[in-house]
Write a protein that holds these residues in place. Structure first.
Motif, PDB file in Angstrom:
ATOM      1  N   ASP A  71      -4.432  -9.141   2.254  1.00 32.71           N
ATOM      2  CA  ASP A  71      -5.168  -8.356   3.243  1.00 32.71           C
ATOM      3  C   ASP A  71      -4.393  -7.082   3.580  1.00 32.71           C
ATOM      4  O   ASP A  71      -3.208  -7.127   3.899  1.00 32.71           O
ATOM      5  N   ALA A  72      -5.084  -5.941   3.503  1.00 29.60           N
ATOM      6  CA  ALA A  72      -4.473  -4.663   3.865  1.00 29.60           C
ATOM      7  C   ALA A  72      -5.452  -3.811   4.657  1.00 29.60           C
ATOM      8  O   ALA A  72      -5.387  -2.582   4.624  1.00 29.60           O
ATOM      9  N   ASP A  73      -6.352  -4.472   5.366  1.00 25.38           N
ATOM     10  CA  ASP A  73      -7.358  -3.757   6.145  1.00 25.38           C
ATOM     11  C   ASP A  73      -6.773  -3.323   7.487  1.00 25.38           C
ATOM     12  O   ASP A  73      -6.144  -4.117   8.180  1.00 25.38           O
ATOM     13  N   ILE A  74      -6.993  -2.083   7.852  1.00 28.50           N
ATOM     14  CA  ILE A  74      -6.423  -1.549   9.089  1.00 28.50           C
ATOM     15  C   ILE A  74      -6.884  -2.322  10.318  1.00 28.50           C
ATOM     16  O   ILE A  74      -6.155  -2.453  11.295  1.00 28.50           O
ATOM     17  N   PHE A  81      -0.601  -0.853   8.360  1.00 29.38           N
ATOM     18  CA  PHE A  81      -1.505  -0.211   7.399  1.00 29.38           C
ATOM     19  C   PHE A  81      -0.856   1.046   6.815  1.00 29.38           C
ATOM     20  O   PHE A  81      -0.880   1.257   5.599  1.00 29.38           O
ATOM     21  N   GLU A  82      -0.258   1.863   7.660  1.00 26.18           N
ATOM     22  CA  GLU A  82       0.404   3.081   7.192  1.00 26.18           C
ATOM     23  C   GLU A  82       1.526   2.743   6.219  1.00 26.18           C
ATOM     24  O   GLU A  82       1.686   3.395   5.183  1.00 26.18           O
ATOM     25  N   ALA A 109      -7.880   5.026   1.486  1.00 36.09           N
ATOM     26  CA  ALA A 109      -6.644   5.598   2.012  1.00 36.09           C
ATOM     27  C   ALA A 109      -5.581   5.692   0.920  1.00 36.09           C
ATOM     28  O   ALA A 109      -4.826   6.669   0.841  1.00 36.09           O
ATOM     29  N   PHE A 110      -5.527   4.670   0.058  1.00 36.69           N
ATOM     30  CA  PHE A 110      -4.580   4.684  -1.062  1.00 36.69           C
ATOM     31  C   PHE A 110      -4.880   5.858  -2.001  1.00 36.69           C
ATOM     32  O   PHE A 110      -3.966   6.597  -2.402  1.00 36.69           O
ATOM     33  N   ALA A 123       2.472   1.460  -1.361  1.00 36.06           N
ATOM     34  CA  ALA A 123       1.638   1.169  -2.528  1.00 36.06           C
ATOM     35  C   ALA A 123       1.423   2.441  -3.339  1.00 36.06           C
ATOM     36  O   ALA A 123       1.487   2.418  -4.581  1.00 36.06           O
ATOM     37  N   ALA A 124       1.172   3.554  -2.656  1.00 40.34           N
ATOM     38  CA  ALA A 124       0.986   4.828  -3.347  1.00 40.34           C
ATOM     39  C   ALA A 124       2.286   5.247  -4.049  1.00 40.34           C
ATOM     40  O   ALA A 124       2.267   5.666  -5.220  1.00 40.34           O
TER      41      ALA A 124
END
Length: 349
Positions: free
Chosen positions: A270-273, A281-282, A17-18, A288-289
């Motif tokens: 942890d960044a798991d949806i 998560f969004e 996703a990133f 981060a992006a």
């Protein structure tokens, strides 16, 4: 064309996703994102990445060394691999005390088993028995015993008494453990901090099953809640600025209206949806992006592009300033050699 890479292991939802988010945001900007590709690692040779987000080197020493080499040659590594290698939870707590951020009372315990290649003589500086009565009085029971370094809720014990501590300590092998005051909390929060400026405060319940820990609501309301959020936001930034982490989480347990920092050494949080939920998560993917793109735009090839916390940078600046008079005095001594009739003494503070 500048590349942003992400180095990861078993996790799946966040890395891809990133990558997709960066590439969507950077169309036509000369920046692309991809999973890091490594086919060789040669000393002092730069990687092809302007920025690398590190999600796995804590478990893979080869990757940590690769990232240090990349950082030395100009890659902006998130998080700084040199500092990450040096940091641990007990030091974090010590620093928090100096910063004025409340933390549970904590003491450090020797490992149950001696490290490899050591003997009893290696520990002759430890006074045996240790002052257990002081430590028990200071911390109280029940308490928590946890590794001074590491994460993921591994080897964390609740201990009810000295006897319970001895029994559970027998299971810890060579781990160096902390004994920590139990904070009976009314609210608990886990906070993302990205780039030392983007903060997401999330209600969190560590006693729930893993997939339900973010499925909770705060107990405080109204003005009291607003004030609590301001204090937590301030503490999150203060801790991460001092430590120099670009991507971290800070956990707070709230007791009597006071937020105590419980855990804030999570440089690959942890960044798991499936665990943090769609909304959180969004947020973490977007920020981060955004931050990685900012770092890529600022990155200067061949220079140090890593973040150094104020604990390190201020200390380095003080050392540089204090070294200046020594250099000046040395120069005077060289001049004095040309005039034998006069002598000087070089002193060192």
């Amino acid at each position: 064309m500048k590349k942003i890479g992400i180095l990861f292991g078993m996790e799946n939802t966040f890395p891809w996703a990133f990558i997709d988010r960066v590439n969507t945001l950077c169309k036509g900007k000369g920046i692309i994102a991809e999973a890091v590709k490594i086919d060789k690692i040669e000393q002092a040779v730069a990687s092809e990445y302007a920025v690398i987000i590190d999600r796995i080197s804590q478990d893979v020493p080869l990757y940590r060394s690769y990232l240090k080499n990349a950082a030395l040659c100009g890659t902006a590594v998130i998080n700084n691999p040199f500092w990450w290698s040096a940091d641990e939870k007990f030091f974090n707590n010590c620093l928090a005390v100096k910063l004025g951020v409340p933390v549970p009372k904590t003491v450090l315990l020797p490992s149950k088993e001696r490290p490899d290649d050591t003997s009893e003589q290696s520990f002759r500086n430890l006074v045996m028995p240790l002052d257990w009565q002081y430590m028990f009085k200071q911390i109280g029971f029940p308490a928590y015993m946890k590794p001074h370094s590491g994460g993921g809720w591994k080897s964390v014990y609740q201990v009810e008494s000295p006897e319970d501590l001895w029994q559970k300590h027998n299971e810890t092998g060579q781990l160096v453990m902390m004994l920590q005051e139990e904070i009976i909390f009314t609210d608990y929060y886990r906070c993302y901090c990205i780039g030392g400026k983007y903060v997401k405060i999330m209600p969190y319940e560590p006693r729930n099953p893993h997939h339900l820990r973010y499925a909770t609501q705060p107990k405080t309301e109204g003005k009291e809640h607003e004030e609590l959020m301001k204090v937590i936001h301030e503490y999150v930034l203060k801790l991460n600025h001092a430590l120099g982490y670009d991507f971290n989480t800070v956990e707070f347990a709230v007791r009597d209206g006071i937020p105590y920092a419980i855990d804030f050494c999570n440089p690959a949080p942890d960044a798991d949806i499936n665990s943090v939920g769609a909304e959180n998560f969004e947020w973490v993917v977007e920020h981060a992006a955004k931050f990685a793109i900012e770092k890529a735009e600022e990155q200067i090839p061949g220079e140090d592009n890593c973040t150094w916390g104020t604990f390190i940078s201020q200390s380095a600046n003080k050392k540089s300033v204090s070294a200046a008079p020594v250099k000046k005095a040395a120069a005077k001594k060289v001049v004095a050699k040309k005039a034998p009739a006069k002598t000087t003494k070089k002193t060192q503070k």
